[in-house]
Design a protein around this motif. Structure first.
Motif, short mmCIF file in Angstrom:
data_model
loop_
_atom_site.label_atom_id
_atom_site.label_comp_id
_atom_site.label_asym_id
_atom_site.label_seq_id
_atom_site.Cartn_x
_atom_site.Cartn_y
_atom_site.Cartn_z
N ASP A 47 35.08 -21.67 30.36
CA ASP A 47 35.50 -22.90 30.15
C ASP A 47 34.93 -24.04 31.07
O ASP A 47 34.50 -25.62 30.65
N MET A 48 35.21 -24.65 32.28
CA MET A 48 34.86 -25.21 33.62
C MET A 48 33.19 -25.07 33.70
O MET A 48 33.10 -26.38 33.85
N ALA A 49 32.74 -24.02 33.53
CA ALA A 49 31.16 -24.31 33.82
C ALA A 49 30.53 -25.11 32.49
O ALA A 49 30.04 -26.37 32.53
N LYS A 50 31.16 -25.11 31.19
CA LYS A 50 30.55 -25.59 30.42
C LYS A 50 31.43 -26.87 30.20
O LYS A 50 30.44 -27.94 30.14
N ALA A 51 32.55 -27.59 30.77
CA ALA A 51 32.83 -28.64 30.82
C ALA A 51 31.93 -29.61 32.11
O ALA A 51 31.53 -30.65 32.36
N SER A 52 31.12 -28.32 33.09
CA SER A 52 30.21 -28.67 34.29
C SER A 52 28.62 -29.36 33.21
O SER A 52 27.70 -28.92 34.17
N ALA A 53 28.35 -29.04 31.91
CA ALA A 53 26.99 -28.89 31.08
C ALA A 53 26.75 -28.19 31.42
O ALA A 53 25.07 -28.30 32.03
N ILE A 54 27.07 -26.73 31.68
CA ILE A 54 26.40 -25.55 32.15
C ILE A 54 26.78 -24.54 30.36
O ILE A 54 27.88 -24.24 30.85
N TYR A 55 25.76 -24.01 30.83
CA TYR A 55 25.22 -22.32 29.49
C TYR A 55 26.21 -21.88 30.04
O TYR A 55 26.14 -21.30 30.96
N ALA A 56 27.54 -21.33 29.37
CA ALA A 56 27.95 -19.73 30.27
C ALA A 56 28.31 -19.46 29.51
O ALA A 56 28.74 -19.52 27.56
N GLU A 57 28.22 -17.54 30.11
CA GLU A 57 29.03 -16.81 28.22
C GLU A 57 30.57 -15.37 29.20
O GLU A 57 29.52 -15.45 30.53
N GLU A 58 30.66 -15.36 28.84
CA GLU A 58 31.88 -14.00 29.63
C GLU A 58 31.15 -13.33 28.81
O GLU A 58 31.06 -13.00 28.04
N VAL A 59 31.01 -11.60 30.05
CA VAL A 59 29.77 -10.27 29.37
C VAL A 59 30.88 -9.58 30.10
O VAL A 59 31.94 -9.32 31.03
N GLU A 69 21.78 -7.95 27.26
CA GLU A 69 21.24 -9.13 25.94
C GLU A 69 21.97 -10.04 27.02
O GLU A 69 21.14 -11.15 26.24
N ALA A 70 22.41 -11.02 26.94
CA ALA A 70 23.38 -12.08 27.65
C ALA A 70 22.13 -12.19 28.70
O ALA A 70 21.88 -13.65 28.79
N SER A 71 21.32 -11.31 29.98
CA SER A 71 20.40 -11.85 30.50
C SER A 71 19.26 -12.29 30.02
O SER A 71 18.98 -13.51 30.19
N THR A 72 18.98 -11.80 28.99
CA THR A 72 18.03 -11.82 28.26
C THR A 72 18.20 -12.98 27.85
O THR A 72 18.06 -14.18 28.16
N ARG A 73 19.13 -13.27 26.98
CA ARG A 73 19.91 -15.32 26.27
C ARG A 73 19.45 -16.24 26.99
O ARG A 73 18.67 -17.41 27.33
N MET A 74 20.39 -15.58 28.79
CA MET A 74 20.26 -17.04 29.89
C MET A 74 19.15 -17.35 30.80
O MET A 74 18.93 -18.54 30.44
N VAL A 75 18.42 -16.47 30.63
CA VAL A 75 16.91 -15.77 31.34
C VAL A 75 15.81 -17.26 30.24
O VAL A 75 15.50 -18.06 30.76
N ALA A 76 16.01 -16.63 29.28
CA ALA A 76 15.31 -17.52 28.01
C ALA A 76 15.75 -19.01 28.40
O ALA A 76 14.76 -20.04 27.74
N ARG A 79 14.37 -20.97 31.57
CA ARG A 79 13.20 -20.95 31.10
C ARG A 79 12.89 -21.93 30.34
O ARG A 79 11.64 -22.58 30.43
N SER A 80 13.13 -22.43 29.23
CA SER A 80 13.12 -23.13 28.23
C SER A 80 13.96 -24.76 28.46
O SER A 80 13.36 -25.67 28.52
N GLY A 81 13.85 -24.38 30.15
CA GLY A 81 13.92 -26.12 30.49
C GLY A 81 15.65 -27.02 30.63
O GLY A 81 15.90 -27.98 30.60
N GLN A 82 16.59 -25.34 29.95
CA GLN A 82 17.58 -26.02 29.70
C GLN A 82 18.82 -26.16 29.89
O GLN A 82 20.19 -26.57 30.22
N GLY A 83 18.41 -25.81 31.39
CA GLY A 83 19.16 -26.22 32.65
C GLY A 83 19.58 -24.79 33.32
O GLY A 83 18.59 -24.11 33.23
N PRO A 84 20.99 -24.58 34.00
CA PRO A 84 21.11 -23.47 34.64
C PRO A 84 22.23 -22.91 33.84
O PRO A 84 23.08 -23.89 32.41
N ALA A 85 22.46 -21.39 34.02
CA ALA A 85 23.33 -20.37 33.17
C ALA A 85 24.15 -19.79 34.60
O ALA A 85 24.43 -19.17 35.27
N LEU A 86 25.52 -20.15 33.42
CA LEU A 86 26.41 -18.80 34.50
C LEU A 86 27.39 -17.72 33.38
O LEU A 86 27.10 -17.50 32.56
N MET A 87 26.60 -16.59 34.13
CA MET A 87 27.12 -15.09 33.38
C MET A 87 28.91 -14.63 34.26
O MET A 87 28.70 -14.92 35.81
#
Length: 200
Positions: A47-59, A69-76, A79-87
């Motif tokens: 939730d903290m990451a999402k509040a900072s405009a970072i795509y995040a997932e609990e895995v 599968e989560a890694s694949t989604r986050m790397v995509a 790479r699509s230029g949508q910014g950082p991600a947190l796992m």
């Protein structure tokens, strides 16, 4: 530990502000050395990451396929230029943090046994491979024995090697800067130096 938290928060903030192509992986085994993580952290890291405009997932980090599968989604996403991600990987503490801590002194036998039975990603992946029909149980046992034999062979070879000598301490060091006193010159340099010291 404090410097690690500081570095993490700086990374999170800068990645968010500049939308950097960064994958941030937090391995959370529910313990901070001998202290439960619930006494170290409140709320949701995702939730903290999402509040900072970072795509995040609990895995579930004990599930190899879910992690893949989560890694694949986050790397995509990155790479699509949508910014950082947190796992946020939820794991289990299978061994002590160091040789100076005994997990039995701060954890119950039941919790240790449950963690060993359910949170070991290697064992879980083996069970998944058998359930999917890719391997038989005996294949896993055979592979484990082969790996143990290889490790023991490598250990015997390493033990036979001579102890390193003190003169090797600087080997593979790329660059050691030489100390040099930086004395300000002229009145402007002295003023800047004084101003910096007053700010400190």
């Amino acid at each position: 530990m404090e410097w690690q938290r500081t570095i993490f928060h700086v990374l999170l903030r800068q990645a968010s502000i500049y939308q950097l192509p960064v994958l941030i992986v937090v391995e959370d085994n529910a313990w901070a050395i001998t202290t439960p993580s619930t006494k170290q952290w409140a709320g949701s890291l995702v939730d903290m990451a999402k509040a900072s405009a970072i795509y995040a997932e609990e895995v579930d980090g004990a599930d190899v396929m879910a992690t893949y599968e989560a890694s694949t989604r986050m790397v995509a996403h990155i790479r699509s230029g949508q910014g950082p991600a947190l796992m946020h990987l939820r794991l289990g503490l299978l061994d002590p943090h160091s040789s100076s801590t005994d997990i039995k002194s701060y954890r119950t036998k039941e919790e240790i046994a449950l963690t060993a039975a359910t949170k070991d990603p290697v064992k879980n992946f083996g069970r998944w491979l058998v359930a999917q029909g890719y391997l038989q149980e005996q294949d896993i046992d055979r592979t484990r024995r082969e790996i143990r034999t290889q490790l023991e062979q490598i250990e015997r070879e390493v033990i036979k090697e001579p102890e390193p000598l003190a003169d090797r301490v600087m080997h593979h060091v790329l660059y050691v800067p030489q100390w040099r006193e930086n004395t300000p010159r002229g009145r402007n340099g002295q003023r800047r130096c004084l101003a910096r010291s007053m700010r400190l």
